[in-house]
Design an enzyme around this catalytic site. Structure first.
Site, mmCIF file in Angstrom:
data_model
loop_
_atom_site.group_PDB
_atom_site.id
_atom_site.type_symbol
_atom_site.label_atom_id
_atom_site.label_comp_id
_atom_site.label_asym_id
_atom_site.label_seq_id
_atom_site.Cartn_x
_atom_site.Cartn_y
_atom_site.Cartn_z
ATOM 1 N N LYS A 1 7.810 -3.569 11.758
ATOM 2 C CA LYS A 1 8.591 -3.828 12.967
ATOM 3 C C LYS A 1 7.636 -4.052 14.123
ATOM 4 O O LYS A 1 6.703 -3.292 14.317
ATOM 5 C CB LYS A 1 9.444 -2.607 13.302
ATOM 6 C CG LYS A 1 10.563 -2.381 12.338
ATOM 7 C CD LYS A 1 11.575 -1.400 12.941
ATOM 8 C CE LYS A 1 12.498 -0.875 11.863
ATOM 9 N NZ LYS A 1 11.898 0.245 11.107
ATOM 10 N N MET B 1 6.732 12.298 8.674
ATOM 11 C CA MET B 1 7.827 11.738 9.480
ATOM 12 C C MET B 1 8.721 12.837 10.057
ATOM 13 O O MET B 1 9.940 12.708 10.045
ATOM 14 C CB MET B 1 8.654 10.755 8.642
ATOM 15 C CG MET B 1 7.845 9.555 8.210
ATOM 16 S SD MET B 1 8.676 8.527 6.996
ATOM 17 C CE MET B 1 8.373 9.412 5.486
ATOM 18 N N ASP C 1 1.916 -3.199 7.046
ATOM 19 C CA ASP C 1 2.896 -2.898 8.082
ATOM 20 C C ASP C 1 2.292 -2.051 9.187
ATOM 21 O O ASP C 1 1.090 -1.799 9.220
ATOM 22 C CB ASP C 1 4.175 -2.295 7.497
ATOM 23 C CG ASP C 1 3.870 -1.238 6.481
ATOM 24 O OD1 ASP C 1 3.014 -0.396 6.787
ATOM 25 O OD2 ASP C 1 4.469 -1.269 5.387
HETATM 26 C C1 LIG Z 1 6.204 6.235 5.603
HETATM 27 S S1 LIG Z 1 5.172 7.662 5.554
HETATM 28 C C2 LIG Z 1 3.823 7.016 4.623
HETATM 29 C C3 LIG Z 1 2.967 8.087 4.004
HETATM 30 C C4 LIG Z 1 1.779 7.546 3.241
HETATM 31 N N1 LIG Z 1 2.216 6.795 2.097
HETATM 32 C C5 LIG Z 1 0.815 8.658 2.827
HETATM 33 O O1 LIG Z 1 0.630 8.913 1.632
HETATM 34 O O2 LIG Z 1 0.221 9.244 3.708
HETATM 35 C C6 LIG Z 1 4.589 7.728 7.175
HETATM 36 C C7 LIG Z 1 4.276 9.108 7.655
HETATM 37 O O3 LIG Z 1 3.043 9.538 7.134
HETATM 38 C C8 LIG Z 1 2.409 10.377 8.057
HETATM 39 N N2 LIG Z 1 1.130 9.792 8.445
HETATM 40 C C9 LIG Z 1 0.604 8.645 7.991
HETATM 41 N N3 LIG Z 1 -0.611 8.437 8.538
HETATM 42 C C10 LIG Z 1 -0.830 9.471 9.357
HETATM 43 C C11 LIG Z 1 -1.890 9.841 10.204
HETATM 44 N N4 LIG Z 1 -2.985 9.070 10.306
HETATM 45 N N5 LIG Z 1 -1.797 10.983 10.909
HETATM 46 C C12 LIG Z 1 -0.714 11.759 10.805
HETATM 47 N N6 LIG Z 1 0.318 11.460 10.016
HETATM 48 C C13 LIG Z 1 0.264 10.334 9.296
HETATM 49 C C14 LIG Z 1 3.325 10.497 9.256
HETATM 50 O O4 LIG Z 1 4.123 11.632 9.072
HETATM 51 C C15 LIG Z 1 4.118 9.232 9.155
HETATM 52 O O5 LIG Z 1 5.330 9.319 9.822
#
Ligand SMILES: C[S@@+](CC[C@H](N)C(=O)[O-])C[C@H]1O[C@@H](n2cnc3c(N)ncnc32)[C@H](O)[C@@H]1O
Lengths: 477, 281
Positions: A277, A389, A255
């Site tokens: 999306k 998030m 995604d």
């Molecule tokens: C649906 S969650 C998924 C988290 C993921 N499963 C993890 O363990 O990192 C998505 C959120 O993870 C954070 N996130 C994921 N990748 C990121 C990145 N490269 N830099 C900063 N925040 C990140 C953000 O807060 C984003 O809104």
């Protein structure tokens, strides 16, 4: 990519080298390893080309455009700028790709640094930017890649037709080769004689065919789903397992949060399905995604469901695992580097600290369909909060935490697109969190780290707050 | 891939133990290292990525065994780096999580040397993956909290927020917490955490000796009174809203499992990581 690496077939074709100096010799040494017919045009004829008797055909005069007739590639190596330029323009007029030694601007093609393990070849090209770096890389690969690799390729090539007869399905054959080559990095396969290699191939093929028949008899298609953590975005933060899964996948379902760079590490002819999306596309519901995973696995495919970070941290993978297991599909989970760990490490923030943080809480700023997150009871001295998030709810977070006793000047770090190209880091005090987000126009994905440890960030603005390690530094000093 | 300057310290996360859970970045750093300082938990096959002529130095910190003094480790790091060598400081799991990085960082900074942190897979994520238990879940597990059961004195930390840990809408992971778990559990149950809250004891996660035991907080508090077969084996305790516990995995724990003085029988064994069937409780 500024240029396209391709391998040119030269059997029965002519390559022309203009010149007889050291540059020409260097090109001839390389070209002599190919099956090409080699011609040299040089005013002194054989005088400077004695070593090449029998391998090249020499014309003893200055270059003329007519020399290009029937030529596949031409190298201008006269070591005379005007003469080389003339060769280049004649070649361009005749539509023959030309390489002018040491003048990248005049080249249609560039000769890369080459690791030769015939029939395997590896080309390294810096597009003229840093040839020395290219050669150093080549030396590393040379040292790492065992000599016997070419023989492995020859043996594999020799077995292809036989394998097609035993395993007519493409997917079965791919799996077979993956299994066979799994040992290739070790000396295991390379130590075998050709006969032993042949025997091993045949045995493995028979085993694979038997397994396939058994699977069919048991009504399984042999497909599976791997829920794979892709890490925070930098593809170097893939685990070896995740990398291998991507290399062996038939179908990759991903995604919006998974970075393009990570997808570049996947098998090129896997089928990529974007279920996030996207503008102009209807978005996939969770049920539709689960159906897709089940369908593809039942069709016998190796399906990789790629999740950003770690699949089990705010990844909603629990629902997918449940549906898949309920459908009788084999699932396994490859953990990954979660965004909090990746973003903190990139900023040089340790999330825990012996004196200042004995606990870390990973929390989401948004509760889908579950009302507002409660910020009560989350703050405490000695605790680090990593908010996923949290961009859109920055105000609630700041108010909730300060209302619950968190100091207004508690350090916060906001890391946008952590570990990815375009990473941004913004620092400040907890009360300013909403302003920081607004002023810097922070967008998702972003990680908010709240707690004393944020002060350790590599570019923490020193004037903002006193150093965290004052006491520890004097102790160590 | 950026080239690190010489005289540089990389704090590299080794992951939970399975060499396949090293990141590509970690492998790259190991391959270029002139010296690797490693803990016992971050050793074995992982070190095979280092060059044959690199110096490999065990500075083992491990439960139940005296370890080299911290300032000695810092001194070694600096000595190597100041000779212009590339030094890897290998830490189990994710280096930033309970990796005790701070003192070494202070020392390296103090010596004016450059450093980096290479993040990795923390043991909690590996345990969750192995057991098929998500750490977070909409509605039920809204956050996951990592705590240590072992402070600088080797005791249960006294700044633990018991109310937060007793919250049933969270998943809690206790690192290094086996020895102190009965006391923690007692305190949490006094705060109102039900004794039948699902728990998972995850030992030697992702290694051939992996052992996952699905249990409850109450049962586990009793079971940890018996010393483990291998006291040096790293262990992790997960409890709370292990929401999928009933839905995924092989043998759900009955809500009212009889308390037992012995560790409960293992539910999941190594090589048995697939979630094969579903039993909705
Ligand atoms: C649906 S969650 C998924 C988290 C993921 N499963 C993890 O363990 O990192 C998505 C959120 O993870 C954070 N996130 C994921 N990748 C990121 C990145 N490269 N830099 C900063 N925040 C990140 C953000 O807060 C984003 O809104």
């Amino acid at each position: 990519m500024r240029t396209l690496p391709i391998n040119v077939r030269l059997d029965g074709r002519t390559v022309l080298v203009v010149g007889d100096g050291e540059a020409a010799h260097a090109k001839l040494r390389l070209l002599a390893k190919t099956p090409a017919r080699l011609r040299v045009v040089a005013p002194d004829g054989w005088a400077g080309l004695g070593d090449w008797r029998g391998r090249v055909e020499v014309t003893a005069r200055a270059f003329e455009p007519a020399d290009l007739a029937g030529v596949a590639l031409v190298y201008a190596a006269t070591e005379d700028a005007a003469a080389d330029t003339a060769v280049a323009s004649a070649a361009r007029a005749a539509g023959v790709p030309v390489n002018v030694v040491d003048r990248p601007a005049l080249c249609d093609f560039i000769t890369p640094a080459i690791v030769d393990r015939d029939p395997l070849s590896i080309a390294i090209c810096t597009n003229g930017g840093a040839p020395v770096l290219g050669r150093r890389l080549r030396a590393r690969i040379e040292a790492w890649l065992p000599q016997g690799f070419g023989r492995l390729v020859d043996n594999a090539a020799g077995f292809r037709d036989r394998l097609k007869a035993v395993l007519p399905e493409g997917a079965d054959r791919r799996r077979f080769w993956d299994r066979f080559f799994d040992g290739a990095a070790g000396d295991d396969l390379l130590a075998l004689s050709d006969d032993a290699l042949g025997a091993r191939l045949e045995r493995l093929a028979q085993t694979a065919a038997a397994e396939r028949d058994q699977g069919k008899a048991a009504g399984e298609a042999g497909g599976e789903v791997l829920l794979v953590g892709a890490g925070p975005g930098d593809p170097e933060l893939l685990t070896l397992k995740a990398h291998r899964a991507l290399q062996q996948a038939d179908v990759i379902v991903y995604d919006r949060l998974v970075s393009e760079d990570v997808l570049d590490y996947a098998r090129r002819d896997a089928r990529f399905v974007h279920v996030g999306k996207r503008a102009g596309h209807p978005s996939w519901g969770q049920a539709a995604i689960n159906d897709l995973l089940i369908r593809e696995a039942r069709a016998g495919n190796r399906v990789v469901r790629l999740k950003s970070g770690d699949p089990f941290v705010f990844g909603r993978a629990g629902e997918e695992v449940e549906d898949l297991t309920a459908a009788g599909v084999a699932v396994s989970v490859v953990p990954g580097v979660t965004a909090a760990a990746g973003c903190a490490a990139h900023s040089l923030i340790p999330l825990t600290h012996r004196d200042h943080a004995s606990a870390v809480t990973l929390v989401t700023g948004q509760l889908k369909g579950g009302g507002a997150q409660s910020w009560r009871g989350l703050y405490g001295p000695g605790r680090t909060l990593a908010v996923y998030m949290g961009v859109t709810t920055a105000r609630d977070i700041a108010q909730g935490l300060t209302g619950d006793g968190a100091p207004a000047d508690l350090p916060v770090a906001i890391i946008e697109r952590g570990t990815q190209a375009g990473e941004r880091r913004v620092y400040g005090r907890l009360v300013d969190l909403p302003d920081l987000v607004a002023v810097h126009a922070i967008e998702s994905p972003a990680m908010i780290v709240i707690g004393e440890v944020a002060r350790l960030a590599r570019d923490w603005p020193a004037e903002a707050l006193a150093p965290l390690f004052a006491d520890a530094e004097s102790r160590a000093g | 891939m950026t080239d690190t300057p010489s005289g540089f310290v990389s704090f590299v996360s080794a992951g939970p133990g399975d060499p396949g859970l090293l990141t590509l970045h970690a492998v790259d750093r190991l391959k270029r290292a002139d010296a690797v300082l490693f803990d016992d938990l971050a050793s074995g096959p992982i070190l095979a990525h280092a060059r044959a002529d690199a110096d490999l130095i065990g500075v083992g910190k491990r439960a139940g065994r005296p370890s080299p003094r911290q300032d000695h480790i810092s001194r070694l790091l600096i000595d190597y780096a100041e000779r212009g060598l590339r030094v890897v400081r290998l830490k189990a799991g994710d280096a930033g999580l309970f990796g005790r990085l701070e003192e070494e960082i202070v020392a390296v900074r103090g010596a004016g040397l450059g450093y980096e942190i290479v993040p990795g897979v923390t043991a909690a994520c590996a345990a969750a993956a192995a057991a098929g238990l998500p750490l977070t879940r909409r509605l039920t597990a809204r956050r996951v909290q990592f705590v240590t059961g072992h402070d600088a004195r080797g005791d249960l930390p006294d700044d633990l927020d018991l109310a937060a840990l007793a919250d049933r809408h969270a998943t809690t992971v206790v690192y290094m917490g086996r020895r102190t778990f009965s006391r923690l559990a007692e305190a949490l149950m006094a705060q109102g955490l039900p004794g039948d809250t699902p728990a998972l004891l995850a030992e030697a996660v992702s290694t051939p000796a992996e052992h996952l035991t699905r249990t409850t907080v109450h049962e586990l508090a009793l079971a940890v009174a018996t010393p483990p077969a291998d006291p040096a084996a790293p262990a992790l305790i997960l409890f709370g809203a292990l929401a999928a516990a009933e839905a995924v995995g092989d043998h759900p724990v009955p809500a009212t499992a009889p308390a037992s003085a012995h560790p409960p029988a293992p539910d999941v064994r190594p090589g048995d990581r697939r979630c094969r069937e579903t039993r909705h409780g």
